[in-house]
Design a protein around this motif. Structure first.
Motif, PDB file in Angstrom:
ATOM      1  N   THR A 136     -10.829  18.973 -49.020  1.00  0.00           N
ATOM      2  CA  THR A 136     -11.119  18.006 -50.081  1.00  0.00           C
ATOM      3  C   THR A 136     -12.563  17.507 -49.985  1.00  0.00           C
ATOM      4  O   THR A 136     -13.151  17.133 -50.988  1.00  0.00           O
ATOM      5  N   ARG A 137     -13.098  17.512 -48.773  1.00  0.00           N
ATOM      6  CA  ARG A 137     -14.480  17.064 -48.593  1.00  0.00           C
ATOM      7  C   ARG A 137     -15.432  17.945 -49.402  1.00  0.00           C
ATOM      8  O   ARG A 137     -16.339  17.456 -50.071  1.00  0.00           O
ATOM      9  N   LEU A 195     -15.111  17.319 -53.249  1.00  0.00           N
ATOM     10  CA  LEU A 195     -15.877  16.177 -53.750  1.00  0.00           C
ATOM     11  C   LEU A 195     -17.355  16.547 -53.894  1.00  0.00           C
ATOM     12  O   LEU A 195     -18.003  16.184 -54.881  1.00  0.00           O
ATOM     13  N   ILE A 235     -21.875  13.860 -39.200  1.00  0.00           N
ATOM     14  CA  ILE A 235     -20.451  13.925 -38.902  1.00  0.00           C
ATOM     15  C   ILE A 235     -19.668  14.136 -40.190  1.00  0.00           C
ATOM     16  O   ILE A 235     -20.203  14.025 -41.279  1.00  0.00           O
ATOM     17  N   GLU A 236     -18.393  14.402 -40.001  1.00  0.00           N
ATOM     18  CA  GLU A 236     -17.525  14.803 -41.112  1.00  0.00           C
ATOM     19  C   GLU A 236     -17.508  13.798 -42.271  1.00  0.00           C
ATOM     20  O   GLU A 236     -17.431  14.193 -43.430  1.00  0.00           O
ATOM     21  N   GLU A 237     -17.594  12.508 -41.941  1.00  0.00           N
ATOM     22  CA  GLU A 237     -17.456  11.495 -42.991  1.00  0.00           C
ATOM     23  C   GLU A 237     -18.688  11.411 -43.890  1.00  0.00           C
ATOM     24  O   GLU A 237     -18.631  10.835 -44.960  1.00  0.00           O
ATOM     25  N   PHE A 238     -19.800  11.934 -43.433  1.00  0.00           N
ATOM     26  CA  PHE A 238     -21.011  11.857 -44.241  1.00  0.00           C
ATOM     27  C   PHE A 238     -21.283  13.204 -44.899  1.00  0.00           C
ATOM     28  O   PHE A 238     -21.047  14.249 -44.302  1.00  0.00           O
ATOM     29  N   THR A 239     -21.810  13.142 -46.102  1.00  0.00           N
ATOM     30  CA  THR A 239     -22.142  14.397 -46.771  1.00  0.00           C
ATOM     31  C   THR A 239     -23.540  14.356 -47.362  1.00  0.00           C
ATOM     32  O   THR A 239     -23.946  15.280 -48.048  1.00  0.00           O
ATOM     33  N   ILE A 294     -25.186   7.535 -38.848  1.00  0.00           N
ATOM     34  CA  ILE A 294     -23.916   6.866 -38.520  1.00  0.00           C
ATOM     35  C   ILE A 294     -24.110   5.365 -38.425  1.00  0.00           C
ATOM     36  O   ILE A 294     -23.297   4.586 -38.902  1.00  0.00           O
ATOM     37  N   ASN A 295     -25.219   4.948 -37.817  1.00  0.00           N
ATOM     38  CA  ASN A 295     -25.431   3.520 -37.603  1.00  0.00           C
ATOM     39  C   ASN A 295     -26.280   2.860 -38.684  1.00  0.00           C
ATOM     40  O   ASN A 295     -26.618   1.698 -38.580  1.00  0.00           O
ATOM     41  N   HIS A 345     -27.182   4.402 -47.083  1.00  0.00           N
ATOM     42  CA  HIS A 345     -27.891   5.661 -47.268  1.00  0.00           C
ATOM     43  C   HIS A 345     -27.764   6.121 -48.709  1.00  0.00           C
ATOM     44  O   HIS A 345     -26.798   5.796 -49.393  1.00  0.00           O
ATOM     45  N   ASP A 370     -24.410   4.527 -50.611  1.00  0.00           N
ATOM     46  CA  ASP A 370     -23.248   3.999 -49.899  1.00  0.00           C
ATOM     47  C   ASP A 370     -23.710   3.083 -48.790  1.00  0.00           C
ATOM     48  O   ASP A 370     -24.861   3.124 -48.394  1.00  0.00           O
ATOM     49  N   GLY A 371     -22.774   2.299 -48.274  1.00  0.00           N
ATOM     50  CA  GLY A 371     -23.105   1.360 -47.211  1.00  0.00           C
ATOM     51  C   GLY A 371     -23.180  -0.037 -47.803  1.00  0.00           C
ATOM     52  O   GLY A 371     -22.452  -0.359 -48.729  1.00  0.00           O
TER      53      GLY A 371
END
Lengths: 384, 219
Positions: free
Chosen positions: B61-62, B65, B100-104, B152-153, B157, B178-179
């Motif tokens: 699904t990633r 999107l 990482i996986e959550e960021f694209t 990540i931190n 972004h 996002d963020g």
């Protein structure tokens, strides 16, 4: 010679909406209304049900939310999963976690999830992660309990009565318990959200808004239950030595290596979230409409045709307008410049997703500013 | 941040490009205009088929999107009315990623920029040039092309794609933020990335110029 006469075909508005959405939209704007009869910057009203019936009647549902907007109803239920943190160092790096949503748009047919459903689910998953709403620490299972069979009561009654001890609540008894390896493992909850959408009339963007609202609403009411392990799993506990007396006990605790949820409502704890008040997601579309004005200018009838045409073009004033909350077939298919904004009461934003899909009706910085302003007002008034 | 681009590297596709930007490497192939399946065919314009393949494993699904975001952008840039009843198939294969996986966002940025070169290599008609920039705000500082561990931190972004006309980035085509950020930060980032987009476009022009000189070497 016979002349073939072409008859004009007439369509009622809802059919024209389907077969020629762009024409239908233009005609609506020409008379100054949207196909759904809302004002340009009017959001569709949303009703949020204030009921906990779903939690009460289903043991596995720990939070729920029912949202209605027009005919569209969204039922969101949150259930729990438990995972073992195999690599604690790796987990520490990720300070925030997310929710695992599964959006289903019910259309009366079954089958694999559609692209729209997958995209919505994934978008919600990523948005909640990046908004840093759920700290990983808040889902960690601390104070794992141990259920023991109370021997004294067992003698009185036939069925052994279970008692669950927790390190923080029963510190006196806790010191007598020797803990096994099983107990030292670290566990976390994961939140699974099942979102069902009935009679969808909104655009995908509006559905995202509603689903987001329902998840935030669920999270606000979310209370995590306590967890315990059955004593039979703890080979080295003091109690298990006693258990030699009875053969029955082995039959009572059959679910080895499984964590159990304590469904006692008094023992639940509210989840600690990093939530800002007034979170709301709003979506917009941008479209050009042609306004015919200044008709009084062409008063001179003597002017030749060319000049008249020029005048006509001048009189066609193109106005770019911002539409809130896209809805319906015509708006969904013909408005391609779109914008989604998530705002909160603090005045900051958590997400902007903008696409200028229609090169003629462009989202300029001014329109973006206007959209942000409207969203922030909406956050103050309607945000949850 | 410089692009490293190779074009026309796949001999069996109509256009292809490989791009390295930051820690992300991506390969895009374009087949089109080709004959579509009946259900994909649109009577008055070309349909787009975008397939994203992750750097490892199968697409999830990633990637769906990501495909959706890329489709929304590309369908407004390609002059689809030039190819009625045709299909343009774009395959994006990630080779190395740095998040990482959550960021694209790094992937999306690389995919958009690589699609530009691949579309030009495939000789497809475009309304305008486009260039994408990724920026993040990390403890108050604006950082362009952030590596995965900073991402990540980061507080927020942004992936920003501009339309380039007459060598000027004058129009925002795509924005994904996002963020947590304020309106002021957003517009500061937008203002600052315009010049970055224009410098990147100069680089794009150089690469394309070199490519064309190379393509017509027999002249």
């Amino acid at each position: 010679m016979s002349e073939a006469e072409l008859q004009q075909v007439k369509f009622p508005p809802e059919i024209l909406d389907r077969i020629a959405p762009d024409i239908s939209l233009k005609r609506h704007f020409a008379i100054g209304v949207r196909p759904n009869l809302r004002n340009f910057t009017e959001f569709k009203p949303i009703e949020i049900a204030n009921s906990s019936q779903l939690q009460e009647s289903n043991n596995n549902v720990i939070s729920s939310s029912i949202i209605k907007s027009g005919s569209t109803t969204i039922i969101n239920t949150i259930t729990l999963g438990i995972i073992e943190n195999i690599n604690p160092n790796e987990e520490k790096k990720k300070k925030f976690t997310t929710i695992y949503p599964n959006v289903e748009i019910l259309r009366g047919r079954s089958g694999a999830p559609t692209d729209e459903e997958m995209i919505l689910s994934q978008n919600l998953y990523e948005t909640i992660y990046k908004s840093k709403i759920i700290p990983s620490e808040s889902l960690k299972i601390n104070n794992l309990g141990i259920s023991i069979n109370n021997e004294e009561e067992e003698e009185k009654e036939k069925d052994a009565k279970q008692e669950i001890l927790y390190p923080d609540l029963n510190s006196n008894e806790w010191q007598y318990i020797n803990l096994s390896n099983q107990y030292n493992k670290s566990y976390s909850f994961i939140l699974l959200s099942s979102i069902k959408v009935y009679s969808k009339s909104q655009s995908t963007n509006s559905l995202f808004d509603l689903c987001y609202l329902s998840i935030i609403n669920c999270l606000k009411n979310l209370k995590l239950p306590r967890c315990y392990i059955n004593e039979s799993n703890l080979l080295s506990t003091k109690i298990s030595i006693r258990s030699r007396k009875s053969n029955v006990r082995g039959l009572i605790n059959t679910n080895n290596n499984k964590l159990n949820l304590n469904l006692d409502l008094n023992r639940t704890e509210k989840i600690k979230l990093n939530l800002t008040d007034g979170l709301i997601s709003s979506n917009y579309g941008v479209v050009d409409i042609i306004k015919k004005e200044k008709e009084s200018e062409s008063e001179n009838e003597n002017e030749n045709e060319n000049e008249n045409e020029k005048n006509n073009e001048k009189n066609k004033l193109i106005e770019t307008i911002l539409l809130c909350d896209l809805e319906g077939e015509a708006e969904e298919t013909s408005i391609l410049s779109r914008l989604t904004v998530i705002t909160n009461k603090k005045g900051t934003m958590n997400k902007i997703s903008l696409i200028n899909g229609d090169l003629n009706s462009e989202i300029t910085f001014d329109i973006l500013k206007k959209a942000i302003e409207i969203s922030q007002k909406r956050s103050l008034q309607q945000g949850v | 941040m410089a692009f490293q681009v190779k074009t026309s590297i796949l001999s069996n596709s109509d256009g292809s490009a490989e791009l390295i930007i930051g820690g992300t490497k991506v390969l895009v192939s374009i087949s089109g205009p080709i004959e579509p399946k009946i259900r994909q065919e649109l009577p008055n314009q070309a349909s787009l088929d975008i397939i994203i393949r992750p750097y490892k494993g199968l697409s999830t699904t990633r990637e769906k999107l990501l495909e959706d975001k890329l489709r929304q952008l590309l369908q407004s840039i390609i002059i689809r009315y030039k190819y009625p009843r045709q299909l343009i198939q774009i395959v994006v294969q990630f080779l190395i990623i740095d998040e990482i996986e959550e960021f694209t966002c790094n992937e999306l940025n690389a995919a958009i920029n690589c699609c530009y070169f691949a579309l030009i290599d495939a000789d497809l008609a475009l309304y305008s040039s486009f260039v994408s920039v990724v920026a993040c705000i990390n403890s108050g500082n604006l950082l362009l092309n952030p590596p995965g561990d900073i991402l990540i931190n980061s507080d927020s972004h942004h992936v920003i794609c501009y339309n380039i006309e007459n060598q000027k980035a004058n129009k925002l085509l795509f924005l994904e933020s996002d963020g947590e950020f304020t309106e002021e930060t957003l517009f500061t980032i937008l203002a600052k990335t315009v010049s970055e987009a224009e410098t990147l476009h100069q680089e794009q022009r150089k690469i394309i110029q070199a490519k064309i000189e190379n393509d017509y070497i027999w002249k």
